[in-house]
Scaffold this motif. Structure first.
Motif, PDB file in Angstrom:
ATOM      1  N   ASP A  29       0.822  -1.205   0.000  1.00 47.64           N
ATOM      2  CA  ASP A  29       0.000   0.000   0.000  1.00 47.64           C
ATOM      3  C   ASP A  29       0.862   1.264   0.000  1.00 47.64           C
ATOM      4  O   ASP A  29       0.371   2.344  -0.333  1.00 47.64           O
ATOM      5  N   ASP A  30       2.116   1.134   0.337  1.00 46.97           N
ATOM      6  CA  ASP A  30       3.009   2.289   0.383  1.00 46.97           C
ATOM      7  C   ASP A  30       3.705   2.548  -0.946  1.00 46.97           C
ATOM      8  O   ASP A  30       4.406   3.557  -1.094  1.00 46.97           O
ATOM      9  N   TYR A  31       3.535   1.638  -1.900  1.00 47.98           N
ATOM     10  CA  TYR A  31       4.290   1.713  -3.150  1.00 47.98           C
ATOM     11  C   TYR A  31       3.400   1.453  -4.357  1.00 47.98           C
ATOM     12  O   TYR A  31       2.329   0.860  -4.246  1.00 47.98           O
ATOM     13  N   ALA A  32       3.890   1.867  -5.505  1.00 48.32           N
ATOM     14  CA  ALA A  32       3.270   1.464  -6.765  1.00 48.32           C
ATOM     15  C   ALA A  32       3.730   0.055  -7.100  1.00 48.32           C
ATOM     16  O   ALA A  32       4.907  -0.268  -6.944  1.00 48.32           O
ATOM     17  N   ILE A  33       2.800  -0.775  -7.550  1.00 47.71           N
ATOM     18  CA  ILE A  33       3.124  -2.116  -8.007  1.00 47.71           C
ATOM     19  C   ILE A  33       2.668  -2.234  -9.455  1.00 47.71           C
ATOM     20  O   ILE A  33       1.523  -1.896  -9.758  1.00 47.71           O
ATOM     21  N   ALA A  34       3.553  -2.689 -10.309  1.00 43.78           N
ATOM     22  CA  ALA A  34       3.241  -2.749 -11.731  1.00 43.78           C
ATOM     23  C   ALA A  34       3.400  -4.161 -12.277  1.00 43.78           C
ATOM     24  O   ALA A  34       4.171  -4.969 -11.742  1.00 43.78           O
ATOM     25  N   TRP A  35       2.664  -4.418 -13.332  1.00 43.19           N
ATOM     26  CA  TRP A  35       2.837  -5.633 -14.113  1.00 43.19           C
ATOM     27  C   TRP A  35       3.433  -5.253 -15.467  1.00 43.19           C
ATOM     28  O   TRP A  35       2.959  -4.321 -16.118  1.00 43.19           O
ATOM     29  N   PHE A  36       4.454  -5.987 -15.863  1.00 39.32           N
ATOM     30  CA  PHE A  36       5.058  -5.866 -17.172  1.00 39.32           C
ATOM     31  C   PHE A  36       4.952  -7.222 -17.856  1.00 39.32           C
ATOM     32  O   PHE A  36       4.727  -8.243 -17.215  1.00 39.32           O
ATOM     33  N   ARG A  37       5.148  -7.222 -19.154  1.00 38.36           N
ATOM     34  CA  ARG A  37       5.209  -8.495 -19.865  1.00 38.36           C
ATOM     35  C   ARG A  37       6.240  -8.398 -20.988  1.00 38.36           C
ATOM     36  O   ARG A  37       6.520  -7.322 -21.493  1.00 38.36           O
ATOM     37  N   GLN A  38       6.781  -9.551 -21.318  1.00 35.17           N
ATOM     38  CA  GLN A  38       7.739  -9.613 -22.415  1.00 35.17           C
ATOM     39  C   GLN A  38       7.431 -10.829 -23.260  1.00 35.17           C
ATOM     40  O   GLN A  38       7.536 -11.964 -22.782  1.00 35.17           O
ATOM     41  N   ALA A  39       7.038 -10.573 -24.486  1.00 30.85           N
ATOM     42  CA  ALA A  39       6.752 -11.637 -25.436  1.00 30.85           C
ATOM     43  C   ALA A  39       8.050 -12.038 -26.151  1.00 30.85           C
ATOM     44  O   ALA A  39       8.990 -11.251 -26.222  1.00 30.85           O
ATOM     45  N   PRO A  40       8.100 -13.244 -26.680  1.00 30.96           N
ATOM     46  CA  PRO A  40       9.304 -13.697 -27.374  1.00 30.96           C
ATOM     47  C   PRO A  40       9.702 -12.740 -28.496  1.00 30.96           C
ATOM     48  O   PRO A  40       8.879 -12.380 -29.335  1.00 30.96           O
ATOM     49  N   GLY A  41      10.945 -12.305 -28.468  1.00 31.49           N
ATOM     50  CA  GLY A  41      11.453 -11.438 -29.520  1.00 31.49           C
ATOM     51  C   GLY A  41      11.003  -9.996 -29.424  1.00 31.49           C
ATOM     52  O   GLY A  41      11.282  -9.206 -30.335  1.00 31.49           O
ATOM     53  N   LYS A  42      10.321  -9.640 -28.360  1.00 33.16           N
ATOM     54  CA  LYS A  42       9.821  -8.269 -28.221  1.00 33.16           C
ATOM     55  C   LYS A  42      10.366  -7.628 -26.960  1.00 33.16           C
ATOM     56  O   LYS A  42      10.844  -8.309 -26.045  1.00 33.16           O
ATOM     57  N   GLU A  43      10.275  -6.310 -26.919  1.00 39.27           N
ATOM     58  CA  GLU A  43      10.710  -5.592 -25.735  1.00 39.27           C
ATOM     59  C   GLU A  43       9.669  -5.721 -24.617  1.00 39.27           C
ATOM     60  O   GLU A  43       8.484  -5.948 -24.864  1.00 39.27           O
ATOM     61  N   ARG A  44      10.137  -5.554 -23.419  1.00 36.05           N
ATOM     62  CA  ARG A  44       9.228  -5.580 -22.272  1.00 36.05           C
ATOM     63  C   ARG A  44       8.320  -4.358 -22.313  1.00 36.05           C
ATOM     64  O   ARG A  44       8.757  -3.258 -22.644  1.00 36.05           O
ATOM     65  N   GLU A  45       7.062  -4.552 -21.972  1.00 34.07           N
ATOM     66  CA  GLU A  45       6.112  -3.446 -21.975  1.00 34.07           C
ATOM     67  C   GLU A  45       5.321  -3.416 -20.675  1.00 34.07           C
ATOM     68  O   GLU A  45       5.061  -4.452 -20.057  1.00 34.07           O
ATOM     69  N   GLU A  88      -1.924 -12.905 -28.728  1.00 35.88           N
ATOM     70  CA  GLU A  88      -0.905 -11.861 -28.607  1.00 35.88           C
ATOM     71  C   GLU A  88      -0.630 -11.475 -27.158  1.00 35.88           C
ATOM     72  O   GLU A  88       0.281 -10.680 -26.879  1.00 35.88           O
ATOM     73  N   ASP A  89      -1.391 -12.006 -26.222  1.00 37.45           N
ATOM     74  CA  ASP A  89      -1.099 -11.790 -24.803  1.00 37.45           C
ATOM     75  C   ASP A  89      -0.043 -12.773 -24.289  1.00 37.45           C
ATOM     76  O   ASP A  89       0.391 -12.667 -23.142  1.00 37.45           O
ATOM     77  N   THR A  90       0.337 -13.716 -25.122  1.00 33.86           N
ATOM     78  CA  THR A  90       1.358 -14.683 -24.731  1.00 33.86           C
ATOM     79  C   THR A  90       2.661 -13.971 -24.402  1.00 33.86           C
ATOM     80  O   THR A  90       3.185 -13.205 -25.213  1.00 33.86           O
ATOM     81  N   ALA A  91       3.160 -14.207 -23.190  1.00 32.87           N
ATOM     82  CA  ALA A  91       4.360 -13.518 -22.720  1.00 32.87           C
ATOM     83  C   ALA A  91       4.718 -14.029 -21.328  1.00 32.87           C
ATOM     84  O   ALA A  91       3.918 -14.723 -20.691  1.00 32.87           O
ATOM     85  N   VAL A  92       5.904 -13.659 -20.887  1.00 33.81           N
ATOM     86  CA  VAL A  92       6.246 -13.821 -19.476  1.00 33.81           C
ATOM     87  C   VAL A  92       5.812 -12.538 -18.773  1.00 33.81           C
ATOM     88  O   VAL A  92       6.162 -11.439 -19.207  1.00 33.81           O
ATOM     89  N   TYR A  93       5.053 -12.701 -17.723  1.00 31.86           N
ATOM     90  CA  TYR A  93       4.531 -11.571 -16.980  1.00 31.86           C
ATOM     91  C   TYR A  93       5.326 -11.407 -15.686  1.00 31.86           C
ATOM     92  O   TYR A  93       5.545 -12.375 -14.952  1.00 31.86           O
ATOM     93  N   TYR A  94       5.722 -10.165 -15.425  1.00 27.72           N
ATOM     94  CA  TYR A  94       6.503  -9.841 -14.243  1.00 27.72           C
ATOM     95  C   TYR A  94       5.784  -8.778 -13.428  1.00 27.72           C
ATOM     96  O   TYR A  94       5.209  -7.845 -13.977  1.00 27.72           O
ATOM     97  N   CYS A  95       5.852  -8.914 -12.107  1.00 28.32           N
ATOM     98  CA  CYS A  95       5.426  -7.804 -11.266  1.00 28.32           C
ATOM     99  C   CYS A  95       6.681  -7.113 -10.739  1.00 28.32           C
ATOM    100  O   CYS A  95       7.747  -7.732 -10.618  1.00 28.32           O
ATOM    101  N   ALA A  96       6.538  -5.824 -10.460  1.00 26.41           N
ATOM    102  CA  ALA A  96       7.700  -5.039 -10.079  1.00 26.41           C
ATOM    103  C   ALA A  96       7.297  -3.910  -9.149  1.00 26.41           C
ATOM    104  O   ALA A  96       6.148  -3.452  -9.174  1.00 26.41           O
ATOM    105  N   ALA A  97       8.275  -3.466  -8.355  1.00 28.17           N
ATOM    106  CA  ALA A  97       8.044  -2.370  -7.429  1.00 28.17           C
ATOM    107  C   ALA A  97       9.275  -1.475  -7.384  1.00 28.17           C
ATOM    108  O   ALA A  97      10.405  -1.956  -7.523  1.00 28.17           O
ATOM    109  N   PRO A  98       9.083  -0.187  -7.204  1.00 35.77           N
ATOM    110  CA  PRO A  98      10.221   0.713  -7.074  1.00 35.77           C
ATOM    111  C   PRO A  98      10.769   0.686  -5.654  1.00 35.77           C
ATOM    112  O   PRO A  98      10.107   0.191  -4.746  1.00 35.77           O
ATOM    113  N   ALA A  99      11.961   1.207  -5.478  1.00 35.17           N
ATOM    114  CA  ALA A  99      12.559   1.252  -4.144  1.00 35.17           C
ATOM    115  C   ALA A  99      12.115   2.487  -3.368  1.00 35.17           C
ATOM    116  O   ALA A  99      12.369   2.588  -2.178  1.00 35.17           O
ATOM    117  N   TRP A 100      11.453   3.415  -4.074  1.00 32.55           N
ATOM    118  CA  TRP A 100      11.032   4.638  -3.396  1.00 32.55           C
ATOM    119  C   TRP A 100       9.558   4.907  -3.678  1.00 32.55           C
ATOM    120  O   TRP A 100       9.022   4.533  -4.705  1.00 32.55           O
TER     121      TRP A 100
END
Length: 127
Positions: A29-45, A88-100
């Motif tokens: 609750d103190d931070y932003a939490i995001a989901w990213f994904r990276q499909a084969p051969g494509k940049e992470r978005e 086209e949703d096929t990808a590895v999905y990552y969650c991420a958080a900032p340090a601040w």
């Protein structure tokens, strides 16, 4: 600080999956939490982001109306509900958080600001 992503799998187009991102070592609750994904051969978005500092979550245009991000503070977990999945949703999905933490919520961060990453969970959508 750890993020544990789970919930991926193989599904047919049109079906749904819910991804989970369990956090430890900090309070989501103190931070932003995001989901990213990276499909084969494509940049992470960036897919979606949630922050208690924002009035509403950020959702990428490519998934708007199909994906919903939510959080359960009691479980310190963020979810990504994915409906009407497409190949086209096929990808590895990552969650991420900032340090601040920022009072400006998700909009304060670029991808490079996310310091903590889950291990990724693979979503494969068959046609």
């Amino acid at each position: 600080v750890q993020l544990q992503a789970s919930g991926g799998g193989l599904v047919q187009a049109g079906r749904s999956l819910r991804l989970s991102c369990a956090a430890s070592g900090f309070i989501i609750d103190d931070y932003a939490i995001a989901w990213f994904r990276q499909a084969p051969g494509k940049e992470r978005e960036g897919v979606s982001c949630i922050s208690s500092s924002d009035g509403s979550p950020y959702v990428a245009d490519s998934v708007k109306g199909r994906f919903t991000i939510s959080s359960d503070n009691a479980k310190n977990t963020v979810y990504l509900q994915m409906n009407t999945l497409k190949p086209e949703d096929t990808a590895v999905y990552y969650c991420a958080a900032p340090a601040w933490s920022s009072v400006n919520g998700c909009g304060a961060y670029d991808e490079g600001d996310y310091d903590y990453w889950g291990q990724g969970t693979l979503v494969t959508v068959s046609s």
